[in-house]
Write a protein that holds these residues in place. Structure first.
Motif, PDB file in Angstrom:
ATOM      1  N   GLN A   1     -11.488 -45.902  -9.857  1.00 26.49           N
ATOM      2  CA  GLN A   1     -11.588 -46.337 -11.252  1.00 26.49           C
ATOM      3  C   GLN A   1     -12.940 -45.928 -11.844  1.00 26.49           C
ATOM      4  O   GLN A   1     -13.018 -45.453 -12.976  1.00 26.49           O
ATOM      5  CB  GLN A   1     -11.418 -47.851 -11.357  1.00 26.49           C
ATOM      6  N   THR A   2     -13.992 -46.083 -11.056  1.00 23.24           N
ATOM      7  CA  THR A   2     -15.335 -45.689 -11.501  1.00 23.24           C
ATOM      8  C   THR A   2     -15.399 -44.185 -11.723  1.00 23.24           C
ATOM      9  O   THR A   2     -15.973 -43.727 -12.717  1.00 23.24           O
ATOM     10  CB  THR A   2     -16.392 -46.132 -10.461  1.00 23.24           C
ATOM     11  N   GLU A   3     -14.803 -43.413 -10.811  1.00 21.34           N
ATOM     12  CA  GLU A   3     -14.784 -41.948 -10.969  1.00 21.34           C
ATOM     13  C   GLU A   3     -14.062 -41.548 -12.253  1.00 21.34           C
ATOM     14  O   GLU A   3     -14.527 -40.675 -12.989  1.00 21.34           O
ATOM     15  CB  GLU A   3     -14.105 -41.286  -9.768  1.00 21.34           C
ATOM     16  N   LEU A   4     -12.927 -42.195 -12.507  1.00 16.13           N
ATOM     17  CA  LEU A   4     -12.173 -41.893 -13.722  1.00 16.13           C
ATOM     18  C   LEU A   4     -12.978 -42.256 -14.973  1.00 16.13           C
ATOM     19  O   LEU A   4     -12.995 -41.501 -15.948  1.00 16.13           O
ATOM     20  CB  LEU A   4     -10.829 -42.631 -13.725  1.00 16.13           C
ATOM     21  N   GLN A   5     -13.642 -43.386 -14.938  1.00 15.94           N
ATOM     22  CA  GLN A   5     -14.460 -43.820 -16.078  1.00 15.94           C
ATOM     23  C   GLN A   5     -15.592 -42.821 -16.320  1.00 15.94           C
ATOM     24  O   GLN A   5     -15.847 -42.421 -17.457  1.00 15.94           O
ATOM     25  CB  GLN A   5     -15.027 -45.224 -15.830  1.00 15.94           C
ATOM     26  N   GLN A   6     -16.266 -42.398 -15.247  1.00 17.18           N
ATOM     27  CA  GLN A   6     -17.357 -41.430 -15.380  1.00 17.18           C
ATOM     28  C   GLN A   6     -16.846 -40.091 -15.893  1.00 17.18           C
ATOM     29  O   GLN A   6     -17.482 -39.454 -16.747  1.00 17.18           O
ATOM     30  CB  GLN A   6     -18.068 -41.243 -14.042  1.00 17.18           C
ATOM     31  N   LEU A   7     -15.702 -39.662 -15.397  1.00 15.90           N
ATOM     32  CA  LEU A   7     -15.117 -38.394 -15.839  1.00 15.90           C
ATOM     33  C   LEU A   7     -14.758 -38.468 -17.326  1.00 15.90           C
ATOM     34  O   LEU A   7     -15.015 -37.531 -18.086  1.00 15.90           O
ATOM     35  CB  LEU A   7     -13.883 -38.069 -14.992  1.00 15.90           C
ATOM     36  N   MET A   8     -14.203 -39.584 -17.752  1.00 13.34           N
ATOM     37  CA  MET A   8     -13.857 -39.762 -19.150  1.00 13.34           C
ATOM     38  C   MET A   8     -15.120 -39.758 -20.022  1.00 13.34           C
ATOM     39  O   MET A   8     -15.151 -39.124 -21.077  1.00 13.34           O
ATOM     40  CB  MET A   8     -13.080 -41.067 -19.357  1.00 13.34           C
ATOM     41  N   GLU A   9     -16.161 -40.428 -19.583  1.00 15.97           N
ATOM     42  CA  GLU A   9     -17.419 -40.455 -20.329  1.00 15.97           C
ATOM     43  C   GLU A   9     -18.037 -39.057 -20.421  1.00 15.97           C
ATOM     44  O   GLU A   9     -18.567 -38.669 -21.463  1.00 15.97           O
ATOM     45  CB  GLU A   9     -18.397 -41.443 -19.679  1.00 15.97           C
ATOM     46  N   LYS A  10     -17.958 -38.291 -19.319  1.00 13.68           N
ATOM     47  CA  LYS A  10     -18.471 -36.917 -19.331  1.00 13.68           C
ATOM     48  C   LYS A  10     -17.680 -36.057 -20.311  1.00 13.68           C
ATOM     49  O   LYS A  10     -18.253 -35.238 -21.029  1.00 13.68           O
ATOM     50  CB  LYS A  10     -18.410 -36.292 -17.933  1.00 13.68           C
ATOM     51  N   ASN A  11     -16.366 -36.242 -20.343  1.00 18.09           N
ATOM     52  CA  ASN A  11     -15.529 -35.478 -21.269  1.00 18.09           C
ATOM     53  C   ASN A  11     -15.857 -35.813 -22.725  1.00 18.09           C
ATOM     54  O   ASN A  11     -15.932 -34.924 -23.567  1.00 18.09           O
ATOM     55  CB  ASN A  11     -14.042 -35.716 -20.984  1.00 18.09           C
ATOM     56  N   ILE A  12     -16.049 -37.077 -22.996  1.00 16.83           N
ATOM     57  CA  ILE A  12     -16.415 -37.492 -24.356  1.00 16.83           C
ATOM     58  C   ILE A  12     -17.778 -36.918 -24.727  1.00 16.83           C
ATOM     59  O   ILE A  12     -17.959 -36.387 -25.828  1.00 16.83           O
ATOM     60  CB  ILE A  12     -16.394 -39.035 -24.475  1.00 16.83           C
ATOM     61  N   ALA A  13     -18.723 -37.001 -23.813  1.00 13.08           N
ATOM     62  CA  ALA A  13     -20.060 -36.447 -24.071  1.00 13.08           C
ATOM     63  C   ALA A  13     -19.990 -34.937 -24.287  1.00 13.08           C
ATOM     64  O   ALA A  13     -20.677 -34.397 -25.168  1.00 13.08           O
ATOM     65  CB  ALA A  13     -21.000 -36.777 -22.914  1.00 13.08           C
ATOM     66  N   PHE A  14     -19.152 -34.270 -23.508  1.00 15.88           N
ATOM     67  CA  PHE A  14     -19.006 -32.816 -23.674  1.00 15.88           C
ATOM     68  C   PHE A  14     -18.437 -32.477 -25.050  1.00 15.88           C
ATOM     69  O   PHE A  14     -18.909 -31.558 -25.718  1.00 15.88           O
ATOM     70  CB  PHE A  14     -18.109 -32.235 -22.572  1.00 15.88           C
TER      71      PHE A  14
END
Length: 178
Positions: free
Chosen positions: A97-110
């Protein structure tokens, strides 16, 4: 009594002088002519516009492709998470869940950074074209003795009296095409 009369005469003279000085700029402004153009229409006619636009479209496509790739990666991991969530121990479930949250945040930041970088690239790419058009407008305005040139885009000037203003689009395009 004479002193009061002199004072009144001086005040009237000063008022008349002040009034005349106020009229001078108004009469001068009434005699000035201005030009008008659609800046965007002329800007898009500049020789380098099409190539610049094409380069920006290529850059936009690259950012869009990368965003799509990142989104597909997220979707794949999310599907894996959904498929295995019943079998995962609590710690692995939390980790995923943490990995998915971080990946989503990275995508939004990108995506946000991509938007900012695209705006910056567009500004930098168009800067020489804006400069070129500014120089052409200055030459046309000076040659025609205009006080200023108005941009009519986005209905900025819903009415322009043709007796006082001049459409300088043709003159600007003629200089651009030289």
């Amino acid at each position: 009594m004479k002193n009061g009369k002199n004072k009144t005469v001086r005040v009237v003279k000063m008022f008349l002088l002040f009034y005349l000085f106020m009229l001078i700029p108004l009469t001068a402004a009434a005699q000035q002519r201005f030009g008008y153009i659609s800046y965007e229409q002329v800007f898009q006619m500049l020789p380098g516009y099409a190539a610049t636009q094409q380069n920006l479209d290529i850059l936009r496509a690259k950012y869009a492709d990368e965003a799509k790739r990142a989104e597909e990666e997220f979707n794949k991991k999310y599907e894996e998470f959904l498929d295995g969530q019943r079998d995962f121990p609590a710690t692995i479930l939390q980790k995923r869940q943490t990995e998915l949250q971080q990946l989503m945040e990275k995508n939004i930041a990108f995506k946000e950074e991509s938007r900012r970088l695209l705006e910056q690239a567009q500004e930098e790419a168009y800067a020489p074209l804006h400069q070129e058009l500014a120089e052409v407008l200055q030459r046309v305005g000076t040659q025609r003795g205009l006080a200023f040139i108005i941009n009519t885009d986005q209905n900025a000037c819903p009415f322009i009296n043709p007796e006082m203003g001049e459409d300088v689009t043709a003159a600007v395009l003629a200089l651009i095409r030289k």
